[in-house]
Design a protein around this motif. Structure first.
Motif, short mmCIF file in Angstrom:
data_model
loop_
_atom_site.label_atom_id
_atom_site.label_comp_id
_atom_site.label_asym_id
_atom_site.label_seq_id
_atom_site.Cartn_x
_atom_site.Cartn_y
_atom_site.Cartn_z
N SER A 84 0.86 -1.19 0.20
CA SER A 84 0.09 -0.09 -0.02
C SER A 84 0.97 1.36 -0.10
O SER A 84 2.31 1.23 0.45
N PRO A 85 0.31 2.47 -0.53
CA PRO A 85 1.02 3.72 -0.26
C PRO A 85 1.58 3.81 1.19
O PRO A 85 2.47 4.64 1.38
N HIS A 86 0.65 3.47 2.08
CA HIS A 86 1.20 3.54 3.69
C HIS A 86 2.46 2.85 3.89
O HIS A 86 3.26 3.05 4.40
N ALA A 87 2.45 1.64 3.41
CA ALA A 87 3.69 0.86 3.65
C ALA A 87 4.72 1.47 2.96
O ALA A 87 5.69 1.40 3.55
N MET A 88 4.70 1.66 1.70
CA MET A 88 5.80 2.40 0.92
C MET A 88 6.21 3.53 1.36
O MET A 88 7.47 4.04 1.44
N THR A 99 4.55 0.36 -4.53
CA THR A 99 2.97 0.06 -5.00
C THR A 99 2.92 -0.86 -6.07
O THR A 99 1.83 -1.55 -6.27
N THR A 100 4.04 -0.95 -6.93
CA THR A 100 3.75 -1.90 -7.89
C THR A 100 4.24 -3.43 -7.55
O THR A 100 4.13 -4.36 -8.49
N ASP A 101 4.81 -3.47 -6.34
CA ASP A 101 5.06 -4.76 -6.05
C ASP A 101 3.96 -5.62 -5.53
O ASP A 101 3.02 -5.36 -4.76
N ARG A 102 4.05 -6.95 -5.51
CA ARG A 102 3.51 -7.97 -4.89
C ARG A 102 4.37 -8.83 -4.09
O ARG A 102 5.00 -9.76 -5.07
#
Length: 388
Positions: A84-88, A99-102
């Motif tokens: 998420s943007p928050h994690a990033m 945010t492009t990662d899984r």
């Protein structure tokens, strides 16, 4: 009935054994806690029950909830989670996620253990939180900590980012480490990994920060921590032979001071103390009087083969005593806990171990009861005569 207490010679190795108070360990840490894992003996406690900022050491709580979710099937090791943007948005020590990662759960967990990834913690937190937020996960962390008896632990986030409401005690951190080691032995081996090359994107953050892992002193985990508020800290564990020691320290001034102090603690804990087995299974250490039973006494034995920790230096004698409410009331089943063995070792907290009945004692028949009644009557008569 009155509580009875009497000294005993515990074992042959106590007969003539002269122990002594282990030399006190003076630590530079603001707070510290050292625990012998096998015996549960506390070797050192300094400000150990004060809630302090734990920094990244609190990531162990996030890992515990992740391991429990994997065990329960709520997560899979190969499951890929979104960022998420928050994690990033988190800085500090990260896996440089965007945010492009899984990212697989396995990579996230290694990223937390080895790289101390703040962003990885949030990805796990948002996946497990009941409301999908890190704050919701922090509330889950606090509730789970209370379940484990970690009464000084309150979490405001998943990774130890500075927050006035984010606190843990050194004792709580040791409790958490002990739970991880005991309940998740397979996953615990991941804590000894010294390097994790995630996707090649973070060449400056690939090494485990635990300074003891490569010293050959038995250190095999757990987690470092550092913020300007907390100073430098470490939750660590080391095993030498059959003994394992868990230690926590915080408030040190530099990585070097943390490394030196942690190594000193490990060396002291293993060199100053040794472990002794108390007795063989079912061996009766003493006899306790029985009231209204088919036998006048019952043997007292330890439950299992517990060990105690004793200092290796000479000086003062180790003492022991049995405490119980007696005489014991029949019937008594073999294995019932009926007494406690209290062992006093100079320089260590008192050790209390349960004692169980070595054999079953049934309720007495007519003659034993008659004998008991006669003894009661005699005591009353003697008491009355002494009062005239």
């Amino acid at each position: 009935m009155p509580k009875r207490s009497r000294p005993i010679l515990l074992l042959a190795f106590f007969c003539g054994w002269i122990g002594g108070a282990a030399s006190a360990f003076e630590t530079k840490a603001q707070a510290a806690y050292v625990l012998d894992h096998g015996s549960g003996t506390v070797l050192l406690a300094k400000q150990a029950q004060v809630g302090l900022p734990p920094a990244s050491m609190s990531k162990l709580m996030t890992l515990l909830l992740a391991f429990e979710a994997l065990r329960d099937g709520r997560l899979r090791w190969d499951e890929r989670l979104p960022v998420s943007p928050h994690a990033m948005s988190y800085g500090g020590s990260t896996m440089f996620l965007d945010t492009t990662d899984r990212v697989t759960v396995e990579d996230l967990i290694r990223g937390i253990i080895v790289l101390s990834g703040n962003d990885a913690c949030v990805v796990i937190a948002e996946a497990l939180s009941l409301d999908g937020t890190e704050a919701g996960f922090a509330a889950m962390m606090t509730d789970r900590a209370k379940d484990l008896g970690m009464d000084q632990s309150v979490f405001a986030n998943s990774n130890g980012w500075p927050d006035i409401n984010h606190r843990m005690s050194m004792k709580d951190l040791a409790t958490l480490a002990q739970h991880l080691i005991t309940e998740f032995p397979k996953q615990y081996t991941m804590f000894s990994e010294t390097e994790f090359l995630f996707d090649g994107r973070a060449p400056s953050n690939t090494r485990n920060r635990n300074p003891l892992l490569t010293l050959g002193i038995g250190a095999d985990g757990l987690k470092t921590g550092h913020t300007s508020e907390a100073g430098y800290g470490l939750v660590g564990s080391a095993q030498q032979g059959e003994r394992r020691v868990i230690f926590v320290l915080t408030g040190l001034q530099s990585p070097q001071e943390r490394a030196e102090e942690a190594e000193r603690i490990v060396t002291w804990a293993f060199r100053q103390f040794t472990s002794k087995t108390l007795s063989q299974p079912g061996e009766a250490l003493a006899q306790a009087a029985v009231w209204m039973g088919s036998s006048r006494n019952v043997g007292l034995s330890l439950d299992g083969t517990p060990k105690i920790l004793i200092p290796v230096t000479g000086g003062q004698e180790i003492t022991s005593k049995i405490v119980y409410d007696g005489p014991l009331q029949a019937p008594i089943a073999k294995g019932d806990q009926v007494a406690e063995l209290v062992i006093s070792v100079p320089g260590l907290p008192e050790t209390r171990l349960p004692l169980v009945a070595a054999q079953s004692i049934t309720r007495g028949g007519f003659l034993p009861r008659l004998r008991t009644a006669a003894l009661v009557l005699l005591r009353k008569v003697n008491g009355g005569l002494s009062g005239t």
